[in-house]
Design a protein around this motif. Structure first.
Motif, PDB file in Angstrom:
ATOM      1  N   ILE A   9       0.858  -1.184   0.000  1.00 26.68           N
ATOM      2  CA  ILE A   9       0.000   0.000   0.000  1.00 26.68           C
ATOM      3  C   ILE A   9       0.893   1.233   0.000  1.00 26.68           C
ATOM      4  O   ILE A   9       1.874   1.299   0.746  1.00 26.68           O
ATOM      5  CB  ILE A   9      -1.018  -0.013   1.165  1.00 26.68           C
ATOM      6  CG1 ILE A   9      -1.996   1.167   1.028  1.00 26.68           C
ATOM      7  CG2 ILE A   9      -0.353  -0.043   2.539  1.00 26.68           C
ATOM      8  CD1 ILE A   9      -3.273   1.037   1.868  1.00 26.68           C
ATOM      9  N   GLU A  31      -7.161  10.418   2.866  1.00 23.51           N
ATOM     10  CA  GLU A  31      -6.286   9.398   2.280  1.00 23.51           C
ATOM     11  C   GLU A  31      -5.586   8.622   3.398  1.00 23.51           C
ATOM     12  O   GLU A  31      -5.453   7.400   3.336  1.00 23.51           O
ATOM     13  CB  GLU A  31      -5.286  10.064   1.319  1.00 23.51           C
ATOM     14  CG  GLU A  31      -4.787   9.169   0.177  1.00 23.51           C
ATOM     15  CD  GLU A  31      -3.906   8.038   0.632  1.00 23.51           C
ATOM     16  OE1 GLU A  31      -4.066   6.902   0.157  1.00 23.51           O
ATOM     17  OE2 GLU A  31      -3.028   8.287   1.503  1.00 23.51           O
ATOM     18  N   PHE A  35      -5.673   4.611   4.445  1.00 20.23           N
ATOM     19  CA  PHE A  35      -4.517   3.765   4.811  1.00 20.23           C
ATOM     20  C   PHE A  35      -4.798   3.021   6.120  1.00 20.23           C
ATOM     21  O   PHE A  35      -4.571   1.808   6.224  1.00 20.23           O
ATOM     22  CB  PHE A  35      -3.250   4.630   4.946  1.00 20.23           C
ATOM     23  CG  PHE A  35      -2.100   3.910   5.591  1.00 20.23           C
ATOM     24  CD1 PHE A  35      -1.222   3.138   4.836  1.00 20.23           C
ATOM     25  CD2 PHE A  35      -1.908   3.974   6.973  1.00 20.23           C
ATOM     26  CE1 PHE A  35      -0.174   2.444   5.441  1.00 20.23           C
ATOM     27  CE2 PHE A  35      -0.865   3.286   7.582  1.00 20.23           C
ATOM     28  CZ  PHE A  35      -0.009   2.521   6.812  1.00 20.23           C
ATOM     29  N   THR A  36      -5.291   3.751   7.116  1.00 22.16           N
ATOM     30  CA  THR A  36      -5.554   3.148   8.430  1.00 22.16           C
ATOM     31  C   THR A  36      -6.609   2.043   8.303  1.00 22.16           C
ATOM     32  O   THR A  36      -6.421   0.928   8.815  1.00 22.16           O
ATOM     33  CB  THR A  36      -6.009   4.221   9.439  1.00 22.16           C
ATOM     34  OG1 THR A  36      -5.023   5.257   9.472  1.00 22.16           O
ATOM     35  CG2 THR A  36      -6.192   3.641  10.829  1.00 22.16           C
ATOM     36  N   TYR A  65       1.703   7.999  16.986  1.00 19.19           N
ATOM     37  CA  TYR A  65       0.966   6.991  16.206  1.00 19.19           C
ATOM     38  C   TYR A  65       1.708   5.661  16.080  1.00 19.19           C
ATOM     39  O   TYR A  65       1.247   4.747  15.400  1.00 19.19           O
ATOM     40  CB  TYR A  65       0.653   7.513  14.806  1.00 19.19           C
ATOM     41  CG  TYR A  65      -0.364   8.626  14.798  1.00 19.19           C
ATOM     42  CD1 TYR A  65      -1.634   8.447  15.345  1.00 19.19           C
ATOM     43  CD2 TYR A  65      -0.049   9.865  14.229  1.00 19.19           C
ATOM     44  CE1 TYR A  65      -2.569   9.469  15.338  1.00 19.19           C
ATOM     45  CE2 TYR A  65      -0.983  10.895  14.204  1.00 19.19           C
ATOM     46  CZ  TYR A  65      -2.232  10.685  14.755  1.00 19.19           C
ATOM     47  OH  TYR A  65      -3.154  11.697  14.739  1.00 19.19           O
ATOM     48  N   ARG A  71      -2.351  -3.289  14.879  1.00 20.00           N
ATOM     49  CA  ARG A  71      -1.634  -4.005  13.828  1.00 20.00           C
ATOM     50  C   ARG A  71      -0.312  -4.504  14.405  1.00 20.00           C
ATOM     51  O   ARG A  71       0.284  -3.833  15.247  1.00 20.00           O
ATOM     52  CB  ARG A  71      -1.349  -3.063  12.638  1.00 20.00           C
ATOM     53  CG  ARG A  71      -2.585  -2.719  11.815  1.00 20.00           C
ATOM     54  CD  ARG A  71      -2.491  -1.348  11.154  1.00 20.00           C
ATOM     55  NE  ARG A  71      -2.740  -0.271  12.111  1.00 20.00           N
ATOM     56  CZ  ARG A  71      -2.752   1.026  11.797  1.00 20.00           C
ATOM     57  NH1 ARG A  71      -2.518   1.420  10.546  1.00 20.00           N
ATOM     58  NH2 ARG A  71      -2.996   1.936  12.738  1.00 20.00           N
ATOM     59  N   ILE A 116       4.313  -1.396   3.834  1.00 24.15           N
ATOM     60  CA  ILE A 116       3.986   0.039   3.837  1.00 24.15           C
ATOM     61  C   ILE A 116       5.198   0.930   3.519  1.00 24.15           C
ATOM     62  O   ILE A 116       5.153   2.133   3.763  1.00 24.15           O
ATOM     63  CB  ILE A 116       3.303   0.448   5.171  1.00 24.15           C
ATOM     64  CG1 ILE A 116       4.260   0.366   6.361  1.00 24.15           C
ATOM     65  CG2 ILE A 116       2.056  -0.424   5.437  1.00 24.15           C
ATOM     66  CD1 ILE A 116       3.739   1.097   7.612  1.00 24.15           C
TER      67      ILE A 116
HETATM   68  N1  FOL Z   1      -0.287   4.360   1.805  1.00 20.13           N
HETATM   69  C1  FOL Z   1      -1.217   5.291   1.546  1.00 20.13           C
HETATM   70  N2  FOL Z   1      -2.254   4.991   0.765  1.00 20.13           N
HETATM   71  N3  FOL Z   1      -1.118   6.513   2.064  1.00 20.13           N
HETATM   72  C2  FOL Z   1      -0.089   6.842   2.885  1.00 20.13           C
HETATM   73  O1  FOL Z   1      -0.018   7.992   3.343  1.00 20.13           O
HETATM   74  C3  FOL Z   1       0.917   5.884   3.184  1.00 20.13           C
HETATM   75  N4  FOL Z   1       1.964   6.175   4.017  1.00 20.13           N
HETATM   76  C4  FOL Z   1       2.855   5.229   4.273  1.00 20.13           C
HETATM   77  C5  FOL Z   1       2.713   3.970   3.687  1.00 20.13           C
HETATM   78  N5  FOL Z   1       1.703   3.689   2.870  1.00 20.13           N
HETATM   79  C6  FOL Z   1       0.783   4.636   2.620  1.00 20.13           C
HETATM   80  C7  FOL Z   1       4.015   5.489   5.173  1.00 20.13           C
HETATM   81  N6  FOL Z   1       3.879   6.676   5.984  1.00 20.13           N
HETATM   82  C8  FOL Z   1       1.353   6.988   9.312  1.00 20.13           C
HETATM   83  C9  FOL Z   1       2.241   8.010   8.998  1.00 20.13           C
HETATM   84  C10 FOL Z   1       3.070   7.887   7.890  1.00 20.13           C
HETATM   85  C11 FOL Z   1       3.028   6.747   7.089  1.00 20.13           C
HETATM   86  C12 FOL Z   1       2.126   5.744   7.403  1.00 20.13           C
HETATM   87  C13 FOL Z   1       1.291   5.875   8.519  1.00 20.13           C
HETATM   88  C14 FOL Z   1       0.458   7.119  10.494  1.00 20.13           C
HETATM   89  O2  FOL Z   1       0.758   7.848  11.427  1.00 20.13           O
HETATM   90  N7  FOL Z   1      -0.705   6.409  10.498  1.00 20.13           N
HETATM   91  C15 FOL Z   1      -1.680   6.365  11.584  1.00 20.13           C
HETATM   92  C16 FOL Z   1      -2.798   7.405  11.419  1.00 20.13           C
HETATM   93  C17 FOL Z   1      -2.305   8.807  11.494  1.00 20.13           C
HETATM   94  C18 FOL Z   1      -3.392   9.867  11.318  1.00 20.13           C
HETATM   95  O3  FOL Z   1      -4.604   9.554  11.464  1.00 20.13           O
HETATM   96  O4  FOL Z   1      -3.027  11.019  11.006  1.00 20.13           O
HETATM   97  C19 FOL Z   1      -2.365   4.998  11.572  1.00 20.13           C
HETATM   98  O5  FOL Z   1      -2.839   4.600  12.640  1.00 20.13           O
HETATM   99  O6  FOL Z   1      -2.456   4.375  10.506  1.00 20.13           O
END
Ligand code: FOL
Length: 185
Positions: A9, A31, A35-36, A65, A71, A116
């Motif tokens: 992803i 977006e 992802f979440t 986060y 996960r 990821i």
């Molecule tokens: N895939 C997609 N579709 N979008 C992305 O932004 C993405 N980002 C990554 C990998 N695949 C992706 C890598 N970067 C978080 C931050 C950066 C990141 C991946 C995840 C993160 O903090 N996720 C939290 C939610 C944060 C929020 O709600 O702002 C989580 O619980 O998933």
């Protein structure tokens, strides 16, 4: 025989950029929610999903986060002993994709596996025999980036229309994007 299928992803812009200076080049709230949802959702409530990431991607996730909640977090690094001391308990640290797959194969509580990033981990996963689908968000705008999504071999991966993700154009502010799925032939 390994039963672990790798789903990639990523979100990439027009120039296939995915990151700059250790962060995401854009701020797209919906977006990120996609992802979440995609990486967390399970059909069997007794199971969880796993996320596999490189050490730099681990670093790019805001401290509040990480580890990514609900996960199993697996971090790849050539420096296992050092990184193990830097991450919270419960985070799995392994030297490569094959060791991550071995770990996942060894347990019965993991439903699906999401790779990821970043670039080098996506490339290794795409070339791996266990690679299944690529969930790529195609952002219709160019951003200044220093890391890029690797070329998708269109001989091996073809664009599919799956019911599970919205097919229509998505918009946040002045940015438009599409949720795409590529499946391995
Ligand atoms: N895939 C997609 N579709 N979008 C992305 O932004 C993405 N980002 C990554 C990998 N695949 C992706 C890598 N970067 C978080 C931050 C950066 C990141 C991946 C995840 C993160 O903090 N996720 C939290 C939610 C944060 C929020 O709600 O702002 C989580 O619980 O998933």
């Amino acid at each position: 025989m390994s039963r672990t299928q790798l789903n990639l992803i990523a979100a990439a812009c027009e120039n296939m950029g995915i990151g700059i200076n250790g962060t995401l080049p854009w701020k797209l709230k919906k977006e990120m929610a996609y992802f979440t949802t995609m990486t967390t959702s399970v059909s069997d409530k007794k199971k969880v999903n796993a996320v596999i990431m490189g050490r730099r991607t681990w670093d790019c996730i805001p401290i509040k986060y990480r580890p990514l909640s609900n996960r199993i977090n697996i971090v790849l690094t050539h420096n296992v002993d050092y990184v193990k001391k830097q991450v919270p308990e419960g985070v799995i640290v392994v030297p490569g994709l094959d060791e991550a797959i071995d770990h996942i194969d060894s347990r019965s509580d993991i439903e699906s596996t999401w790779v990821i990033g970043g670039s080098s981990i996506y490339k290794a996963a795409m070339e791996h025999p266990n690679c299944g689908k690529i969930y790529l968000t195609e952002i219709q705008k160019s951003f200044d980036c220093d890391t890029f999504f690797p070329d998708i071999n269109k001989q091996r991966f073809h664009l599919v229309n799956e019911e599970e993700v919205p097919g229509e154009k998505q918009s946040e502010g002045d940015i438009n994007y599409y949720y795409r799925i590529y499946k391995r032939l």
